[in-house]
Design an enzyme around this catalytic site. Structure first.
Site, PDB file in Angstrom:
ATOM      1  N   LYS A 196      22.277  -1.020   3.630  1.00  0.00           N
ATOM      2  CA  LYS A 196      21.340  -1.999   3.088  1.00  0.00           C
ATOM      3  C   LYS A 196      21.794  -3.378   3.519  1.00  0.00           C
ATOM      4  O   LYS A 196      22.909  -3.800   3.192  1.00  0.00           O
ATOM      5  CB  LYS A 196      21.294  -1.879   1.564  1.00  0.00           C
ATOM      6  CG  LYS A 196      20.329  -2.858   0.935  1.00  0.00           C
ATOM      7  CD  LYS A 196      20.161  -2.604  -0.549  1.00  0.00           C
ATOM      8  CE  LYS A 196      19.234  -3.618  -1.165  1.00  0.00           C
ATOM      9  NZ  LYS A 196      19.105  -3.430  -2.613  1.00  0.00           N
ATOM     10  N   ARG A 206      11.710  -9.421  -5.163  1.00  0.00           N
ATOM     11  CA  ARG A 206      12.408 -10.204  -6.198  1.00  0.00           C
ATOM     12  C   ARG A 206      11.407 -10.975  -7.062  1.00  0.00           C
ATOM     13  O   ARG A 206      11.657 -11.221  -8.233  1.00  0.00           O
ATOM     14  CB  ARG A 206      13.449 -11.117  -5.557  1.00  0.00           C
ATOM     15  CG  ARG A 206      14.593 -10.302  -4.935  1.00  0.00           C
ATOM     16  CD  ARG A 206      15.622 -11.168  -4.216  1.00  0.00           C
ATOM     17  NE  ARG A 206      16.562 -10.331  -3.459  1.00  0.00           N
ATOM     18  CZ  ARG A 206      17.478 -10.825  -2.626  1.00  0.00           C
ATOM     19  NH1 ARG A 206      17.592 -12.129  -2.458  1.00  0.00           N
ATOM     20  NH2 ARG A 206      18.287 -10.013  -1.980  1.00  0.00           N
ATOM     21  N   LYS A 218      23.675 -12.182  -1.670  1.00  0.00           N
ATOM     22  CA  LYS A 218      24.209 -10.830  -1.846  1.00  0.00           C
ATOM     23  C   LYS A 218      25.102 -10.409  -0.681  1.00  0.00           C
ATOM     24  O   LYS A 218      25.335  -9.222  -0.458  1.00  0.00           O
ATOM     25  CB  LYS A 218      23.048  -9.844  -2.065  1.00  0.00           C
ATOM     26  CG  LYS A 218      22.219 -10.153  -3.322  1.00  0.00           C
ATOM     27  CD  LYS A 218      21.256  -9.019  -3.686  1.00  0.00           C
ATOM     28  CE  LYS A 218      20.561  -9.282  -5.018  1.00  0.00           C
ATOM     29  NZ  LYS A 218      19.720  -8.141  -5.454  1.00  0.00           N
ATOM     30  N   GLU A 234      29.613   3.265   6.667  1.00  0.00           N
ATOM     31  CA  GLU A 234      28.957   3.490   5.372  1.00  0.00           C
ATOM     32  C   GLU A 234      28.393   4.921   5.302  1.00  0.00           C
ATOM     33  O   GLU A 234      28.484   5.581   4.272  1.00  0.00           O
ATOM     34  CB  GLU A 234      27.823   2.474   5.161  1.00  0.00           C
ATOM     35  CG  GLU A 234      28.292   1.045   4.895  1.00  0.00           C
ATOM     36  CD  GLU A 234      28.870   0.844   3.495  1.00  0.00           C
ATOM     37  OE1 GLU A 234      28.887   1.800   2.694  1.00  0.00           O
ATOM     38  OE2 GLU A 234      29.314  -0.284   3.198  1.00  0.00           O
ATOM     39  N   LYS A 249      17.774   0.246   5.142  1.00  0.00           N
ATOM     40  CA  LYS A 249      16.863  -0.719   4.527  1.00  0.00           C
ATOM     41  C   LYS A 249      17.210  -2.118   4.973  1.00  0.00           C
ATOM     42  O   LYS A 249      18.392  -2.459   4.905  1.00  0.00           O
ATOM     43  CB  LYS A 249      17.017  -0.595   3.013  1.00  0.00           C
ATOM     44  CG  LYS A 249      16.210  -1.575   2.221  1.00  0.00           C
ATOM     45  CD  LYS A 249      16.484  -1.376   0.769  1.00  0.00           C
ATOM     46  CE  LYS A 249      15.699  -2.412  -0.005  1.00  0.00           C
ATOM     47  NZ  LYS A 249      15.968  -2.376  -1.400  1.00  0.00           N
ATOM     48  N   SER A 275       9.331  -4.850   0.918  1.00  0.00           N
ATOM     49  CA  SER A 275       8.245  -5.707   0.448  1.00  0.00           C
ATOM     50  C   SER A 275       7.807  -6.745   1.476  1.00  0.00           C
ATOM     51  O   SER A 275       6.611  -6.926   1.721  1.00  0.00           O
ATOM     52  CB  SER A 275       8.657  -6.377  -0.860  1.00  0.00           C
ATOM     53  OG  SER A 275       9.845  -7.132  -0.696  1.00  0.00           O
ATOM     54  N   TYR A 314       5.169   0.719   0.427  1.00  0.00           N
ATOM     55  CA  TYR A 314       4.114   0.272  -0.482  1.00  0.00           C
ATOM     56  C   TYR A 314       2.733   0.636   0.067  1.00  0.00           C
ATOM     57  O   TYR A 314       1.733   0.459  -0.603  1.00  0.00           O
ATOM     58  CB  TYR A 314       4.229  -1.240  -0.713  1.00  0.00           C
ATOM     59  CG  TYR A 314       5.586  -1.605  -1.291  1.00  0.00           C
ATOM     60  CD1 TYR A 314       5.847  -1.436  -2.652  1.00  0.00           C
ATOM     61  CD2 TYR A 314       6.619  -2.064  -0.479  1.00  0.00           C
ATOM     62  CE1 TYR A 314       7.104  -1.721  -3.176  1.00  0.00           C
ATOM     63  CE2 TYR A 314       7.874  -2.356  -0.987  1.00  0.00           C
ATOM     64  CZ  TYR A 314       8.109  -2.180  -2.335  1.00  0.00           C
ATOM     65  OH  TYR A 314       9.349  -2.450  -2.863  1.00  0.00           O
TER      66      TYR A 314
HETATM   67  C1  PBG Z   1      17.944  -4.379  -5.615  1.00  0.00           C
HETATM   68  C2  PBG Z   1      16.839  -3.924  -4.756  1.00  0.00           C
HETATM   69  C3  PBG Z   1      16.139  -4.734  -3.853  1.00  0.00           C
HETATM   70  C4  PBG Z   1      15.148  -3.955  -3.270  1.00  0.00           C
HETATM   71  C5  PBG Z   1      15.254  -2.668  -3.821  1.00  0.00           C
HETATM   72  N1  PBG Z   1      16.313  -2.668  -4.735  1.00  0.00           N
HETATM   73  C6  PBG Z   1      16.271  -6.181  -3.545  1.00  0.00           C
HETATM   74  C7  PBG Z   1      17.573  -6.781  -3.398  1.00  0.00           C
HETATM   75  O1  PBG Z   1      18.559  -6.153  -2.989  1.00  0.00           O
HETATM   76  O2  PBG Z   1      17.656  -7.970  -3.711  1.00  0.00           O
HETATM   77  C8  PBG Z   1      14.174  -4.469  -2.250  1.00  0.00           C
HETATM   78  C9  PBG Z   1      12.966  -3.668  -1.975  1.00  0.00           C
HETATM   79  C10 PBG Z   1      11.891  -4.400  -1.277  1.00  0.00           C
HETATM   80  O3  PBG Z   1      12.029  -5.554  -0.826  1.00  0.00           O
HETATM   81  O4  PBG Z   1      10.816  -3.793  -1.162  1.00  0.00           O
HETATM   82  N2  PBG Z   1      18.830  -3.443  -6.082  1.00  0.00           N
END
Ligand code: PBG
Length: 324
Positions: A196, A206, A218, A234, A249, A275, A314
């Site tokens: 990720k 968010r 992060k 990982e 991701k 997203s 989505y």
């Molecule tokens: C956080 C989390 C995130 C997403 C899924 N779980 C955002 C982040 O790490 O800040 C993002 C999913 C998306 O953007 O569709 N645990």
């Protein structure tokens, strides 16, 4: 020209094109991420994600029913948590009667055929907006991991089919697997958010959960977008620790990472079409710059072709309705 090889012969009609088609995308490969909130008969559209809503549990059950009818069978749920319930250790995440756990129980009771994936990370519940516990400005790993394991067991108990740790702490897959085994949930799967990245494509998500970090970013736990060898490390760790499925991701800027994992692992590979990737297409289509349905199909197909067996998107419901 005297050409012996003319690749266009294999493109000369739709029938021939279908014969030689290498990749097929099916609705069975998709997981639909969905947002939920407290209340009854409530539905709020997320401004930055046209067509995507937060649903109260009763409407969520209705929406899942509608999705099942068009062939979407798997769902990944995320809760919007009221600010007054957030604290530094995300206590609300492990309250037995919280909105999330109650909703899972309700869905699995009324729609047992729906495959439910849950989210394991503290950010929706954290007053700091981080996936882990923050102490002196640092995200502390080991204490976070025990909270996550506790969360995972409660989600399994509520009926989750797949646990989805999205937090990127070290060692969490092993701790969660062990906790699940000890509690008797030997059949509960783990889809690890293995690779990720610290991505700007999570912005609309968010907004949806009001979960942006209150300070900092992060980058001490999510990966640097410049790296791919680290993805293999990982993947190796998550595999040793008992993950059933490895996820990459975001998806679109990381197709090379999806391909690399697919070539180097025997586990199924998932990719999260996040997203921001969704919202970009919605915005361009609204402005009249792109053909929405064609671009959606092309994007999802490209993720599959890169090597993803499973795609979280989505677009799942729209794709299903279009391919009916
Ligand atoms: C956080 C989390 C995130 C997403 C899924 N779980 C955002 C982040 O790490 O800040 C993002 C999913 C998306 O953007 O569709 N645990």
């Amino acid at each position: 020209m005297s050409l012996l090889k003319r690749p266009r012969r294999n493109r000369k009609s739709q029938v021939i094109r279908n014969l030689v088609e290498e990749t097929q995308l099916r609705v069975e490969n998709l997981i639909y991420p969905m947002f939920m909130l407290d209340g009854v008969n409530t539905q709020q559209e997320i401004k930055s994600m046209p067509g995507i809503c937060r649903f109260s549990t009763d409407l969520l059950v209705k929406e899942i029913t509608a999705c099942l009818e068009v062939g979407v069978k798997s769902f990944c749920l995320f809760p919007l948590v009221n600010d007054s319930l957030k604290d530094s250790i995300g206590s609300h995440a492990t309250k037995a009667d919280n909105l999330y756990l109650e909703a899972i129980r309700k869905i699995k009771t009324s729609l047992p055929e729906a495959c439910i994936m849950t989210d394991v990370a503290l950010d929706p519940y954290s007053s700091d907006g981080h996936d882990g516990i923050v102490k002196d400005g640092k995200i502390i790993n080991d204490e976070t991991v025990s909270r996550l394991a506790e969360m995972a067991v409660m989600q399994a108990q509520a009926g989750a089919d797949i646990i989805g740790p999205s937090d990127m702490m070290d060692g969490r897959i092993g701790s969660i697997r062990k906790a699940l085994e000890e509690a008797g949930y030997t059949d509960t799967s783990i889809m690890s958010y293995t690779v990720k990245y610290a991505s700007a494509f999570y912005g609309p998500f968010r907004d949806a959960l009001d979960s942006a970090p209150k300070s900092g970013d992060k980058k001490t736990y999510q990966m640097n977008p410049a790296n791919i060898r680290e993805a293999l490390l990982e993947a190796e760790l998550d595999t040793e620790e008992g993950a059933d499925i490895l996820m990459v991701k975001p998806a679109l800027s990381y197709l090379d990472v999806i391909q690399t994992l697919k070539q180097n692992s025997n586990l199924p590979i998932a990719a999260y079409n996040v997203s921001g990737e969704f919202s970009m297409i919605k915005a361009a289509a609204k402005a009249g710059y792109l053909d929405h349905d064609k671009v959606m199909n092309e994007v999802l197909l490209s993720i599959k072709r890169a090597g993803a067996d499973i795609i979280l998107t989505y677009f799942a419901k729209e794709f299903a309705m279009l391919s009916k």
